[in-house]
Structure formats: C-alpha cells, structure tokens
Design an enzyme around this catalytic site. Structure first.
Site, mmCIF file in Angstrom:
data_model
loop_
_atom_site.group_PDB
_atom_site.id
_atom_site.type_symbol
_atom_site.label_atom_id
_atom_site.label_comp_id
_atom_site.label_asym_id
_atom_site.label_seq_id
_atom_site.Cartn_x
_atom_site.Cartn_y
_atom_site.Cartn_z
ATOM 1 N N GLY A 38 -69.657 33.992 47.635
ATOM 2 C CA GLY A 38 -68.427 34.134 46.863
ATOM 3 C C GLY A 38 -68.157 35.590 46.483
ATOM 4 C CG ASP A 80 -73.604 20.805 46.249
ATOM 5 O OD1 ASP A 80 -74.109 20.818 45.109
ATOM 6 O OD2 ASP A 80 -72.394 20.708 46.456
ATOM 7 C CG PHE A 127 -73.305 34.700 41.538
ATOM 8 C CD1 PHE A 127 -72.677 35.537 40.635
ATOM 9 C CD2 PHE A 127 -74.376 35.197 42.263
ATOM 10 C CE1 PHE A 127 -73.095 36.843 40.448
ATOM 11 C CE2 PHE A 127 -74.816 36.496 42.092
ATOM 12 C CZ PHE A 127 -74.171 37.320 41.184
ATOM 13 C CB SER A 163 -67.288 33.364 31.601
ATOM 14 O OG SER A 163 -65.955 33.655 31.306
ATOM 15 C CB ALA A 164 -65.362 37.028 28.107
ATOM 16 C CE1 TYR A 172 -65.888 28.707 35.184
ATOM 17 C CE2 TYR A 172 -64.661 29.889 33.485
ATOM 18 C CZ TYR A 172 -65.568 29.893 34.537
ATOM 19 O OH TYR A 172 -66.163 31.073 34.922
ATOM 20 C CE LYS A 218 -69.341 29.808 34.345
ATOM 21 N NZ LYS A 218 -70.278 29.949 35.467
ATOM 22 C CG ASN A 276 -58.419 35.250 38.227
ATOM 23 O OD1 ASN A 276 -59.122 34.674 39.054
ATOM 24 N ND2 ASN A 276 -58.474 34.978 36.945
ATOM 25 N N GLY A 334 -53.184 28.372 26.920
ATOM 26 C CA GLY A 334 -54.622 28.658 26.819
ATOM 27 C C GLY A 334 -54.976 30.140 26.875
HETATM 28 P P1 NAD Z 1 -66.412 32.298 43.834
HETATM 29 O O1 NAD Z 1 -65.725 30.985 43.853
HETATM 30 O O2 NAD Z 1 -65.879 33.387 44.676
HETATM 31 O O3 NAD Z 1 -67.963 32.119 44.159
HETATM 32 C C1 NAD Z 1 -68.666 30.960 43.817
HETATM 33 C C2 NAD Z 1 -69.439 30.525 45.054
HETATM 34 O O4 NAD Z 1 -70.207 29.380 44.733
HETATM 35 C C3 NAD Z 1 -68.530 30.153 46.226
HETATM 36 O O5 NAD Z 1 -68.973 30.853 47.384
HETATM 37 C C4 NAD Z 1 -68.718 28.631 46.393
HETATM 38 O O6 NAD Z 1 -68.619 28.236 47.735
HETATM 39 C C5 NAD Z 1 -70.093 28.444 45.795
HETATM 40 N N1 NAD Z 1 -70.343 27.130 45.192
HETATM 41 C C6 NAD Z 1 -69.569 26.462 44.282
HETATM 42 N N2 NAD Z 1 -70.141 25.302 43.957
HETATM 43 C C7 NAD Z 1 -71.300 25.211 44.642
HETATM 44 C C8 NAD Z 1 -72.343 24.250 44.714
HETATM 45 N N3 NAD Z 1 -72.266 23.105 44.033
HETATM 46 N N4 NAD Z 1 -73.386 24.504 45.530
HETATM 47 C C9 NAD Z 1 -73.467 25.639 46.253
HETATM 48 N N5 NAD Z 1 -72.515 26.581 46.227
HETATM 49 C C10 NAD Z 1 -71.445 26.374 45.427
HETATM 50 O O7 NAD Z 1 -66.451 32.771 42.302
HETATM 51 P P2 NAD Z 1 -66.817 34.186 41.666
HETATM 52 O O8 NAD Z 1 -65.580 34.782 41.130
HETATM 53 O O9 NAD Z 1 -67.667 34.967 42.597
HETATM 54 O O10 NAD Z 1 -67.675 33.682 40.430
HETATM 55 C C11 NAD Z 1 -69.092 33.628 40.472
HETATM 56 C C12 NAD Z 1 -69.607 33.152 39.135
HETATM 57 O O11 NAD Z 1 -69.137 34.010 38.096
HETATM 58 C C13 NAD Z 1 -69.135 31.740 38.753
HETATM 59 O O12 NAD Z 1 -70.206 31.081 38.103
HETATM 60 C C14 NAD Z 1 -68.004 32.004 37.786
HETATM 61 O O13 NAD Z 1 -67.844 30.935 36.876
HETATM 62 C C15 NAD Z 1 -68.509 33.254 37.080
HETATM 63 N N6 NAD Z 1 -67.441 34.058 36.490
HETATM 64 C C16 NAD Z 1 -66.412 34.497 37.284
HETATM 65 C C17 NAD Z 1 -65.381 35.251 36.715
HETATM 66 C C18 NAD Z 1 -64.209 35.712 37.552
HETATM 67 O O14 NAD Z 1 -63.168 36.083 36.996
HETATM 68 N N7 NAD Z 1 -64.321 35.771 38.876
HETATM 69 C C19 NAD Z 1 -65.407 35.556 35.341
HETATM 70 C C20 NAD Z 1 -66.477 35.110 34.575
HETATM 71 C C21 NAD Z 1 -67.502 34.360 35.165
HETATM 72 N N1 UDP Z 2 -51.451 37.054 34.271
HETATM 73 C C1 UDP Z 2 -50.114 37.186 34.591
HETATM 74 N N2 UDP Z 2 -49.679 36.727 35.803
HETATM 75 C C2 UDP Z 2 -50.513 36.150 36.706
HETATM 76 C C3 UDP Z 2 -51.885 36.018 36.374
HETATM 77 C C4 UDP Z 2 -52.308 36.475 35.142
HETATM 78 O O1 UDP Z 2 -49.317 37.702 33.791
HETATM 79 O O2 UDP Z 2 -50.048 35.729 37.790
HETATM 80 C C5 UDP Z 2 -51.921 37.590 32.983
HETATM 81 C C6 UDP Z 2 -52.614 36.563 32.089
HETATM 82 O O3 UDP Z 2 -51.662 35.927 31.272
HETATM 83 C C7 UDP Z 2 -53.590 37.447 31.291
HETATM 84 C C8 UDP Z 2 -53.948 38.554 32.285
HETATM 85 O O4 UDP Z 2 -52.916 38.548 33.276
HETATM 86 O O5 UDP Z 2 -52.928 38.051 30.197
HETATM 87 C C9 UDP Z 2 -55.293 38.320 32.983
HETATM 88 O O6 UDP Z 2 -55.276 37.021 33.563
HETATM 89 P P1 UDP Z 2 -56.432 36.527 34.530
HETATM 90 O O7 UDP Z 2 -56.094 35.134 34.956
HETATM 91 O O8 UDP Z 2 -56.646 37.546 35.599
HETATM 92 O O9 UDP Z 2 -57.720 36.565 33.598
HETATM 93 P P2 UDP Z 2 -58.082 35.667 32.305
HETATM 94 O O10 UDP Z 2 -56.848 35.064 31.762
HETATM 95 O O11 UDP Z 2 -59.044 34.674 32.809
HETATM 96 O O12 UDP Z 2 -58.695 36.622 31.334
#
Ligand code: NAD
Ligand code: UDP
Length: 333
Positions: free
Chosen positions: A10, A58, A80, A124-125, A148, A152, A198, A291
């Site tokens: 990912g 998985d 992850f 995550s925050a 979600y 966490k 995002n 949200g």
């Molecule tokens: P992503 O979806 O790109 O990566 C997650 C990976 O996990 C994917 O490759 C998916 O195929 C794999 N996966 C999902 N469920 C699985 C399972 N049951 N078994 C095996 N593989 C599985 O997401 P990311 O953005 O790289 O996020 C990685 C981690 O960071 C996640 O736990 C997410 O919740 C956390 N996180 C992400 C963000 C963000 O904004 N991207 C922010 C905070 C926390």
């Molecule tokens: N946002 C936006 N348009 C979009 C996606 C996000 O205006 O198409 C805004 C959202 O309301 C937030 C900021 O961008 O204020 C960051 O959003 P994101 O989804 O990237 O992160 P998160 O909300 O999870 O912090």
C-alpha cells in the site's frame, strides 16, 4: 534483520519498505492486494535495485501469517494492513472491525505463536476525535467519531493490554497526521483505486486533467481563511519514523504522534499546488463534509524525545514530489 510488513504494497507501507531497505533491514511484504497493485514491487525494485519478498495473503489467515514469520525468520512486524476509508466504515462497520480489529488479533496470535513479539502499528490522529485543544499531544483523550477511528482506538488498547500482561511484548503505535507526498524519484506514490477520498491525491488528479473540478468542503470554519486546517506530513518522513521506532529498542507499549506541528489550510495547499505545477486547479466551495474537524495539527515533541525523530520536508517538497509522481504516472500504476 527481517521485518514482516503487513500492507506493505500500500501507500505508506511501500514507501516504508524503501526506507527499511535504505537502513539495511529486509522487508517481507504480506498483503492481500485488496487496495494495492502488484506493480508496486517493480517500482520498489526500480528505485532500490531490490525486490522484497512478497506473500499474498490476508492477516486474518493466522496460520499463513505464522508460517510466513517462521519461514523468513522475521524478528519484528510493521503493521499497515487495514481498511482506511472513513465514510465507508460508517456504512460497513462489520467489515472494518473484522479487517482492522479481528485482523490485528489474528496477526498478534500468529506473532505470539511464532515468538515474534515486536510490532509497530499504524495508528492515526483520528484517535483524538474532535480535538479539545491544538496542537494535539499524546495526553489528549482517545475517542473516535466513526468505526474506522474506533478500530484504531481498539487496537491501541489491545496492544497496551498485551504489553502490560506480558513483558516479552513491545508495541509502538504511531499516530499519523495527514500523510501525503511521494518518493522523490517520482517512481512511487499514492495510487488510489477509484475516486480519491483525500485532498492531496484529488488535487493532483485535477491538476493533471484526470478530474475537472475540486470540491472544497466548507469555507466557513473558524480558521484564518475558513477552510479546514491539517498537519500534512511527507510520506518519506513518516517512513523514517517507522525505521526509528524499530531501532529505538523500547520496552512495553509506547504511542506517539507523527506530524510536523504545522497546519495548512485547504486553500494554502491548493495555492502551493498551483505554484508548483503551473496548473489552474479549478475548484468550488461546497458544504462541509460530515465528521470533518476544523483544525488538527500535532505536537510531535514526544517522537523527537523518545525516537529522535522529526519531520524535515515542507509543504512545497510534498507537493513537488506528488506532482512529479502524478506526471510520470497520470493513470497510476
Ligand atoms: P493502503 O490502503 O494504501 O495500504 C493498506 C494495505 O493493506 C493495502 O495494500 C491493502 O491491500 C492491504 N490490506 C488491507 N487489508 C488487508 C488484510 N486483511 N490482509 C492483508 N493485507 C491487507 O493504506 P495506507 O494509506 O498505506 O495506510 C496504511 C496504514 O496507515 C493503515 O493502517 C491506515 O489506517 C493507516 N493510516 C493511514 C492514513 C492515511 O491518510 N493514508 C492516516 C492515518 C493512518
Ligand atoms: N477536503 C476537501 N476536498 C476534498 C477532500 C478533502 O476540501 O476533495 C478537505 C477536508 O474537508 C479537510 C482537508 O481537505 O479539511 C483534508 O482532508 P483529507 O480527507 O485529506 O484528510 P482528513 O480529513 O482525513 O484529515
């Protein structure tokens, strides 16, 4: 040292694999490809010259995880693998709790039986819910506003309880703020399947002409320009936080924020993208997204004190790397 990287195909996992390789670790990727493409392996090889071991599976398959840990002789896990779409989690809570919570329990059971008791967890925050104060530090109460986020919070509790019960366990939960950016080579980046949820990947797709218009969710927040403020952090800074967490050799349970401590509004991010790309980026203001919090940024002093970690890359670097990646791979990989 070999490290099992669940979800390593990912977005954040793949960049962390590069950081691990750079630091002399050997990542073993375990991923079910539910949200990733196998082409990631080719991109990792292009950049590093190494193709990490990959097991398609998985995390809920406890026996396969155990077998993988034992077969490769992994000494730690970076976890992850999870589903991560907030909106979807409110529609399919069982799927989210099954994948993220039951999946982690399965992983921990496999680790325990294989005698591997070190884990770095992607938190995550979002575990702070709507913040009582900013910058948010680790003393802030934990709560969530959607399944979600609760998944966490629950996993963090499980890890804390496990470390409390058995001193052989060490778990570090890293609470990411807003991961964005791509590898500076332009060969690896976020590869969203379908419409991005995002902001940054959406803006990038508008800039490259793949989408026509960006909707800005709300311009009446109590922030300087009325749009939401977030702590965007470069994915390679985030990746280095995982390497430092592995190197830190901590004991028991530890949780810390990974952010820059700097908040940027939606408008500031779009403006930076316009400057870097030279593209117009048409946008319209629409209703707030349910949200969403008005403003969120981190106090990251604890990560600095305990892990010796801090973020180095600024918003211009984040946008520059995303744009480079987007131009190289406008249709993704
Ligand atoms: P992503 O979806 O790109 O990566 C997650 C990976 O996990 C994917 O490759 C998916 O195929 C794999 N996966 C999902 N469920 C699985 C399972 N049951 N078994 C095996 N593989 C599985 O997401 P990311 O953005 O790289 O996020 C990685 C981690 O960071 C996640 O736990 C997410 O919740 C956390 N996180 C992400 C963000 C963000 O904004 N991207 C922010 C905070 C926390
Ligand atoms: N946002 C936006 N348009 C979009 C996606 C996000 O205006 O198409 C805004 C959202 O309301 C937030 C900021 O961008 O204020 C960051 O959003 P994101 O989804 O990237 O992160 P998160 O909300 O999870 O912090």
């Amino acid at each position: 040292m070999k490290v099992l990287v669940t979800g390593g195909m990912g977005y954040i996992g793949s960049h962390t694999c590069l950081a691990l390789l750079d630091a002399g670790f050997q990542p073993v990727i375990f991923d079910n490809l539910s949200n990733a493409s196998k082409a990631v392996l080719t991109q990792i090889n292009k950049i590093s010259g190494v193709t990490p071991a990959f097991v398609e599976g998985d995390i809920r398959n406890t026996a396969l995880v155990r077998q993988t840990l034992e077969h490769y002789g992994c000494e730690a896990v970076i976890h992850f693998a999870a589903l991560k779409a907030v909106g979807e989690s409110t529609v399919e809570p069982l799927n989210y709790y099954d994948n993220n919570v039951s999946g982690t329990l399965s992983l921990l059971q496999a680790m325990d039986s294989a005698g591997v008791r070190r884990i770095v967890f992607s938190s995550s925050a979002t575990v702070y819910g709507e913040p009582d104060y900013i910058p948010i530090d680790e003393h802030h109460p934990l709560r969530a506003t959607n399944p979600y986020g609760w998944s966490k919070v629950m996993v963090e509790q499980v890890l804390a309880d496990l470390c409390q019960a058995d001193s052989r366990w060490q778990a570090t939960a890293l609470r990411y703020f807003n991961p964005v950016g791509a590898h500076e080579s332009g060969e690896l980046g976020e590869n969203p399947l379908g419409t991005p949820n995002n902001l940054m990947p959406y803006v990038a797709q508008v800039a490259v002409g793949k989408r026509s218009l960006l909707s800005v969710f709300g311009n009446d927040y109590p922030t300087a320009d009325g749009t939401g403020v977030r702590d965007y952090i470069h994915v390679m800074d985030l990746a280095s936080g995982h390497v430092m967490a592995l190197k830190a050799r901590l004991e028991g349970y530890f949780a810390c924020n990974l952010g820059t401590g700097q908040g940027y509004s939606v408008t500031q991010l779009i403006e930076t993208f316009r400057q870097v790309s030279g593209k117009a980026i048409p946008c319209e203001f629409v209703e707030r997204r349910p949200g969403d919090v008005p403003c969120s940024y981190a106090n990251s002093e604890l990560a600095q004190q305990v892990l010796g970690w801090q973020a180095h890359k600024d918003l211009t670097a984040m946008v520059t790397d995303v744009w480079h990646w987007q131009l190289n791979y406008p249709m993704g990989i």
